[in-house]
Write a protein that holds these residues in place. Structure first.
Motif, mmCIF file in Angstrom:
data_model
loop_
_atom_site.group_PDB
_atom_site.id
_atom_site.type_symbol
_atom_site.label_atom_id
_atom_site.label_comp_id
_atom_site.label_asym_id
_atom_site.label_seq_id
_atom_site.Cartn_x
_atom_site.Cartn_y
_atom_site.Cartn_z
ATOM 1 N N UNK A 17 0.800 -1.315 0.131
ATOM 2 C CA UNK A 17 -0.031 0.174 -0.006
ATOM 3 C C UNK A 17 0.922 1.081 0.174
ATOM 4 N N UNK A 18 2.142 1.360 -0.286
ATOM 5 C CA UNK A 18 3.066 2.371 -0.094
ATOM 6 C C UNK A 18 2.433 3.689 -1.070
ATOM 7 N N UNK A 19 1.780 3.245 -2.292
ATOM 8 C CA UNK A 19 1.749 4.380 -2.887
ATOM 9 C C UNK A 19 -0.117 4.466 -3.107
ATOM 10 N N UNK A 20 -0.863 3.266 -2.784
ATOM 11 C CA UNK A 20 -2.137 3.319 -2.995
ATOM 12 C C UNK A 20 -2.954 4.719 -2.151
ATOM 13 N N UNK A 21 -2.592 4.439 -0.637
ATOM 14 C CA UNK A 21 -3.318 5.773 -0.105
ATOM 15 C C UNK A 21 -2.912 7.167 -0.345
ATOM 16 N N UNK A 22 -1.531 7.327 -0.509
ATOM 17 C CA UNK A 22 -1.201 8.543 -1.269
ATOM 18 C C UNK A 22 -1.812 9.046 -2.341
ATOM 19 N N UNK A 23 -2.243 8.140 -3.331
ATOM 20 C CA UNK A 23 -2.736 8.308 -4.587
ATOM 21 C C UNK A 23 -4.346 8.362 -4.338
ATOM 22 N N UNK A 24 -4.781 8.062 -3.250
ATOM 23 C CA UNK A 24 -6.326 7.839 -3.297
ATOM 24 C C UNK A 24 -6.919 9.445 -3.117
#
Length: 107
Positions: free
Chosen positions: A96-103
């Protein structure tokens, strides 16, 4: 107190005062009960419900009760929670290292 120290403290308490651990199945039922008590406090404190007469905002106590039973389950099943939590953090970081930042929903 570290997680390992918490596991040891609970184990020592059980051996000193608790006679023995409840069965794993009983502790799973107790965990469910404690999570329900935590949910009740959160519903009243942060949700649309209000505290009933005589009820108190004991959020920390209820979280600690959930943790207690989780520590019991870990001890009696041989789970090292320090190691498992570290693995869980690594797994979530990789996944999830990019998933939440890009959400966009979280911005």
């Amino acid at each position: 107190m570290t997680i390992q120290e918490a596991q040891q403290a609970v184990d020592q308490w059980i051996k000193t005062y608790g006679v023995r651990y409840f069965s794993e199945l009983t502790n799973m039922a107790v965990l469910t009960e404690e999570v329900g008590e935590l949910a009740r406090v959160i519903a009243r404190k942060y949700g649309d419900q209000s505290f009933k007469e005589g009820e108190k905002d004991n959020l920390g106590e209820e979280i600690a009760d959930v943790l207690w039973v989780l520590l019991c389950l870990a001890n009696q099943t041989g789970v090292n929670l320090t190691e498992e939590l570290q693995k869980s953090i690594e797994k979530k970081t990789n996944r999830d290292k990019e998933r939440h930042i890009n959400n966009v929903k979280l911005k």
